[in-house]
Each structure stands twice: as structure tokens, then as C-alpha cells.
Design a protein around this motif. Structure first.
Motif, PDB file in Angstrom:
ATOM      1  N   SER A 275       0.874  -1.315  -0.101  1.00  0.00           N
ATOM      2  CA  SER A 275       0.027  -0.037  -0.002  1.00  0.00           C
ATOM      3  C   SER A 275       1.068   1.200   0.006  1.00  0.00           C
ATOM      4  O   SER A 275       0.520   2.554  -0.757  1.00  0.00           O
ATOM      5  CB  SER A 275      -0.999  -0.010   1.226  1.00  0.00           C
ATOM      6  N   ALA A 279       0.798   4.123  -2.873  1.00  0.00           N
ATOM      7  CA  ALA A 279       0.584   5.613  -2.525  1.00  0.00           C
ATOM      8  C   ALA A 279       1.784   6.468  -2.826  1.00  0.00           C
ATOM      9  O   ALA A 279       1.422   7.544  -3.334  1.00  0.00           O
ATOM     10  CB  ALA A 279       0.692   5.610  -0.871  1.00  0.00           C
ATOM     11  N   GLY A 281       3.005   6.146  -5.841  1.00  0.00           N
ATOM     12  CA  GLY A 281       2.986   6.022  -7.333  1.00  0.00           C
ATOM     13  C   GLY A 281       3.725   5.337  -7.926  1.00  0.00           C
ATOM     14  O   GLY A 281       4.153   5.611  -9.250  1.00  0.00           O
ATOM     15  N   GLU A 285       0.111   6.791 -11.621  1.00  0.00           N
ATOM     16  CA  GLU A 285      -0.720   7.800 -10.847  1.00  0.00           C
ATOM     17  C   GLU A 285      -2.221   7.202 -10.373  1.00  0.00           C
ATOM     18  O   GLU A 285      -2.838   6.355 -11.113  1.00  0.00           O
ATOM     19  CB  GLU A 285      -1.131   8.825 -11.743  1.00  0.00           C
ATOM     20  N   LEU A 286      -2.491   7.586  -9.132  1.00  0.00           N
ATOM     21  CA  LEU A 286      -3.824   6.988  -8.575  1.00  0.00           C
ATOM     22  C   LEU A 286      -4.974   8.174  -8.822  1.00  0.00           C
ATOM     23  O   LEU A 286      -4.623   9.337  -8.439  1.00  0.00           O
ATOM     24  CB  LEU A 286      -3.478   6.658  -7.138  1.00  0.00           C
ATOM     25  N   GLN A 290      -9.295   6.179  -5.773  1.00  0.00           N
ATOM     26  CA  GLN A 290      -8.408   5.041  -5.581  1.00  0.00           C
ATOM     27  C   GLN A 290      -7.428   5.479  -4.430  1.00  0.00           C
ATOM     28  O   GLN A 290      -7.232   4.305  -3.328  1.00  0.00           O
ATOM     29  CB  GLN A 290      -7.537   4.866  -6.754  1.00  0.00           C
ATOM     30  N   ARG A 291      -6.886   6.730  -4.221  1.00  0.00           N
ATOM     31  CA  ARG A 291      -5.976   6.880  -3.013  1.00  0.00           C
ATOM     32  C   ARG A 291      -6.804   6.919  -1.718  1.00  0.00           C
ATOM     33  O   ARG A 291      -6.449   6.474  -0.865  1.00  0.00           O
ATOM     34  CB  ARG A 291      -5.573   8.412  -3.333  1.00  0.00           C
ATOM     35  N   GLU A 292      -8.266   7.430  -1.800  1.00  0.00           N
ATOM     36  CA  GLU A 292      -9.055   7.195  -0.715  1.00  0.00           C
ATOM     37  C   GLU A 292      -9.184   5.710  -0.269  1.00  0.00           C
ATOM     38  O   GLU A 292      -8.875   5.281   0.923  1.00  0.00           O
ATOM     39  CB  GLU A 292     -10.458   7.662  -1.040  1.00  0.00           C
ATOM     40  N   LEU A 294      -6.885   3.527  -0.856  1.00  0.00           N
ATOM     41  CA  LEU A 294      -5.735   2.998  -0.504  1.00  0.00           C
ATOM     42  C   LEU A 294      -5.384   3.612   1.006  1.00  0.00           C
ATOM     43  O   LEU A 294      -4.834   2.938   1.850  1.00  0.00           O
ATOM     44  CB  LEU A 294      -4.712   3.464  -1.253  1.00  0.00           C
ATOM     45  N   GLU A 295      -5.870   4.659   1.112  1.00  0.00           N
ATOM     46  CA  GLU A 295      -5.686   5.235   2.558  1.00  0.00           C
ATOM     47  C   GLU A 295      -6.523   4.491   3.517  1.00  0.00           C
ATOM     48  O   GLU A 295      -6.145   4.113   4.743  1.00  0.00           O
ATOM     49  CB  GLU A 295      -6.120   6.574   2.732  1.00  0.00           C
TER      50      GLU A 295
END
Length: 498
Positions: A275, A279, A281, A285-286, A290-292, A294-295
């Protein structure tokens, strides 16, 4: 299998030991009763015989006085009326007096008055043979005769008093002997009672110590076998089996936790590393969505890692980890823990107010960090969104008090007694995607006890939930003078002034 040494002296069962104790303790009392019975019977017999003899001898002495008076009266009447029948009565009284005097001589064998009476009685028996003129002249002999008779009566009373005094002295001697025997035999009974009490209580206390040792997790090496009744010896053997069985289970638990931590932390580390790469990259690029996600994965992985660490900390504390104290700044430790939870605090929108330092104290850094970490994590999990979290501390002479409070729903009264029990989860539901393990507060309480302190839930007028940690002062070599100077002029540090 009972030991041969213990079989040499102890009864085979607890019932036999109790019965033997009862019989042996009662034996001196039985001896006392057997000895006291004949002595009391003898005293009773002496008192009865003495009373009968005293009554008889007193009556005889009075009868002698009465006969002496009748003899004198009969003689004087004869001198006046000269009737032959009066002389016959006089002779009968003389014979009665002679018989009673002979009986009285057995009581007073060496009394001179008795001898004088015998001599006078011979002379008085000859009076009827004398002419009337000489008879009248000899009537004066009754005066010393009456005096000697009265003296015999007084001597009889003195002899009775002497006999009563002798019986009283004998009774006092028997009473003293009985008291001495009573004291000796009752003391022997008490000693025997204490001995058998010790014989019964000693193995019970040994079993109690074994149970406490097993319950506290202490290892008992080279435990001496219990000597006592067979039931208690068998119970000790069962405790040996139970202790070995618990040690086996504890070893299995340790092995399970080690394997579990390895099996869980290894893939968890891979997940968190993956992860982190996503994050950064590395895979491209996310998008914001997708970043949410991943967080969320990273936060859940961190929460899972924290639960695993809590479980391992709980297991470590259960095995009596020794305290390792050092001088640390409590404010720095609190802010480091808050920084660790910064992301969760931001996501929850909680306002944080922490006291400022420096606030130095001698404590175990790892244990103190664990306490604050669990309390802050608990406040984040159960506190209200966009609420408040306050960490405050104050130092007062020999104690340090740290309070972690938060706004939100108060803890139910039904949950308060069991709040610090391991794996207990109250009625309130944890906020977030993961469910708690129920050992966070238990670990915190154990860490407080490790430092000889306490952790408790207290009422606060401004916040719904407030936990108070109290740590006593722990002085080491070279710290006493420094702490004394640090306390001079010190005031309590408060995080919030209202």
C-alpha cells in the motif's frame, strides 16, 4: 503415590487424625476426673463421719452433765425424804454415767478430768452404804463432780473443733492438689490441642501456598512433599499434576502467540509495504477515489498491527515483566503518542489539547507509552466526531497524575466494574471499520500496576469520559537531590484552564 516418610508417623486419613486428636486431648481431662473422684469421695466420707461423731459426742457430753445433775438431785432428795426407791434410781444413774464416761474416755484418753470423774464416781457409788449423817456430809462432793463434768464437756467441744480443723486442712490440701492437677492436665490438653491443630492446619496452609503459587504463575522448584493425612497428600499430588498441566498449556499458549504474531505480521508487513508503494505512485498515478481506498487499507493495516501489538503486550505483562525505569519528559512522551495518532485524529476531526513540558519523572518509558497509547486510541474509537481530546498532567510531591479525557457518550454504569477486565467489551460500539480486541484498557491497567501505580475511571465536570493514571515516585541512586531541587517552587501543570 504417598511417600514412605510421611507414612511413618501420620494417620492414614483426616478422619483418623481428627478422632485421634479428640481422644488424646480428652485423655488428660479423663485422668483429672479419675483422680478428682476418689479425693472428693474421701472428703465427703470424712465430713460425714466427722459430723456423725461430733453430734454423738456432743450429745454424750450433754447427757453426762444431765446425769450428774440428776444424781445430785436424787441424793439430796433421799437425804430429805429417806425413800429407798430414790437410792435405786441413784444407783441406775451412777451405772449410766459410768458407761457414758467409759465411752467418753475413748475420745479423751489422757484427759485428767476424766480420770478425776472415775475416781469420784467410785466414792459417789458408796454413798448409799453410809449412815444418813455421813451421807449428808458427803453431798458436798457433787460440786467438784459437776465441775469436772463441765470440764469434760468443754474438752469434748475442743476435741471436735480440732477434728473439724484437721478435716478443713485436709480439704484445703486436696483442693490445692486438685488445682495443681487441673492446671497441669488442662495445660497438657491445650498443648495437645495446639499440636494437633498445627498438624491439621500445616498441610492445609501448604496447599494454600501451592494454590496461590499456581494461581500467580510462580514456578515452584523443589517443592517439599506435604506430610499429613492421605486426603491432603493426594490433593497435593493433584496440584502437582495441575501445575505441570498449566505449565504445558502456558508453553503451548506462548508458542501459539509466537507463531500467530509471525504468521500475521509477515503478510501484514507485505500488505502495508504494497500500500505504501501504491501511495508513492510506483504503479502509476492514482485517482482520488483510488487513493481514498488505499488510505483506508493502510489505516486498517495499521489498526490490525496495533491490535497484534496489544495482544503481545498483554501476554508480556502476564509474565511479570520487570520495570525498567528511566528519567523521561512525560510531555514529550504524550506528544509522541499523539503524533502517532495524528491521522486518525484528523479523520475524526477531534480537537486536541495537550499539556506542555518539560515534566520530568522517573518511570518505565515503554509501559507509560503503552498506557497513553491505549487511552488515546480508546478516546478516538469511542469519542464523538469533531469532539475534544484532552491530555493533562500535574505533579504533586511524590505522585504524578495524568488524565486523558474526551467528549462523547459516557461509559454505562453496568460496564464500569468490568472496564479493566481482559477481553471484556462493553455496550458501547466502537466507531470505525474494525472491532476492538477488548484488552486495551486491561493492558493499560497492567502497565500501571507494573509501575506500582493505578489507572481508574473518574468523573469529570466537563468531559463525559476521563481516565486518571497515578504513578508514585521511584527514586534511584543520584536522583534524590535532583528531584528535591526540582520540586522546590513547582506548581501543578494543567492542560486546560477553565
Amino acid at each position: 503415590m504417598t511417600t514412605r516418610v510421611s507414612r511413618r508417623w501420620r494417620p492414614r486419613s483426616l478422619l483418623q487424625l481428627v478422632l485421634l486428636a479428640f481422644l488424646v486431648v480428652m485423655l488428660p481431662l479423663a485422668v483429672l476426673m479419675l483422680q478428682a473422684g476418689p479425693a472428693l469421695s474421701e472428703l465427703s466420707r470424712l465430713a460425714d463421719v466427722s459430723a456423725r461423731q461430733a453430734v454423738e459426742e456432743t450429745r454424750r457430753a450433754r447427757s453426762l452433765s444431765a446425769l450428774a445433775l440428776e444424781m445430785e438431785r436424787g441424793a439430796r432428795q433421799y437425804a430429805v425424804v429417806e425413800q429407798e426407791s430414790l437410792l435405786e434410781i441413784y444407783a441406775e444413774r451412777i451405772e449410766e454415767y459410768r458407761e457414758m464416761l467409759a465411752q467418753q474416755r475413748q475420745l479423751l484418753p489422757d484427759d485428767p478430768d476424766v480420770a478425776a470423774l472415775e475416781a469420784q464416781l467410785v466414792e459417789l457409788a458408796r454413798l448409799p452404804e453410809l449412815p444418813l449423817e455421813e451421807f449428808e456430809e458427803r453431798l458436798i462432793d457433787f460440786i467438784p463432780f459437776a465441775q469436772h463434768t463441765e470440764a469434760v464437756r468443754r474438752a469434748t467441744n475442743r476435741q471436735i473443733d480440732i477434728r473439724i480443723d484437721a478435716i478443713r486442712e485436709r480439704a484445703e490440701a486436696v483442693q490445692t492438689q486438685l488445682w495443681l492437677q487441673t492446671a497441669a492436665l488442662v495445660s497438657a490438653s491445650l498443648v495437645l490441642m495446639l499440636l494437633f491443630t498445627w498438624l491439621i492446619i500445616r498441610p492445609v496452609r501448604q496447599l494454600e501456598r501451592r494454590v496461590l503459587s499456581i494461581g500467580s504463575g510462580g514456578q515452584s522448584h523443589a517443592v517439599r512433599p506435604i506430610q499429613g493425612p492421605a486426603e491432603l497428600v493426594q490433593l497435593d499430588e493433584r496440584l502437582d499434576w495441575l501445575s505441570s498441566r498449566l505449565e504445558e498449556l502456558e508453553a503451548e499458549k506462548q508458542q501459539f502467540l509466537r507463531h500467530m504474531s509471525h504468521e500475521l505480521k509477515t503478510p501484514l508487513a507485505s500488505v502495508r509495504e504494497g500500500s505504501a508503494l501504491l501511495a508513492d505512485g510506483v504503479a502509476g498515478e492514482l485517482s482520488p477515489h483510488q487513493r481514498e481506498i488505499l488510505e483506508l487499507i493502510d489505516a486498517s493495516g495499521g489498526e490490525l498491527q496495533r491490535l497484534i501489538e496489544q495482544l503481545l503486550d498483554y501476554n508480556l505483562l502476564q509474565h511479570n515483566r520487570q520495570m525498567q525505569t528511566e528519567r523521561l519528559d512525560v510531555a514529550t512522551v504524550a506528544k509522541e503518542v499523539l503524533a502517532k495518532h495524528r491521522l486518525a485524529l484528523d479523520n475524526k476531526g477531534m480537537r486536541v489539547d495537550c499539556f506542555d513540558g518539560p515534566l520530568e519523572w522517573q518511570a518505565d518509558r515503554a509501559a507509560t507509552t503503552s498506557i497513553l497509547d491505549n487511552l488515546i486510541s480508546n478516546a478516538i474509537a469511542y469519542g464523538e466526531d469533531a469532539g475534544e481530546l484532552v491530555v493533562r498532567a500535574r505533579r504533586c510531591h511524590d505522585r504524578l497524575t495524568i488524565e486523558v479525557a474526551n467528549s462523547g457518550a459516557p461509559i454505562a454504569d453496568e460496564d464500569r466494574p468490568r472496564l479493566f477486565e481482559a477481553f471484556y467489551q462493553g455496550r458501547a460500539r466502537r466507531k470505525g471499520p474494525l472491532k476492538g480486541s477488548g484488552i486495551g484498557l486491561s493492558v493499560a491497567a497492567d502497565c500501571a500496576r507494573l509501575q506500582h501505580g493505578s489507572l481508574e475511571l473518574v468523573d469529570d465536570p466537563y468531559y463525559a469520559v476521563c481516565f486518571r493514571l497515578t504513578l508514585p515516585r521511584v527514586l534511584v541512586a543520584g536522583q534524590l537531590a535532583h528531584d528535591h531541587l526540582a520540586l522546590v517552587g513547582e506548581t501543578s501543570t494543567h492542560a486546560r484552564n477553565r
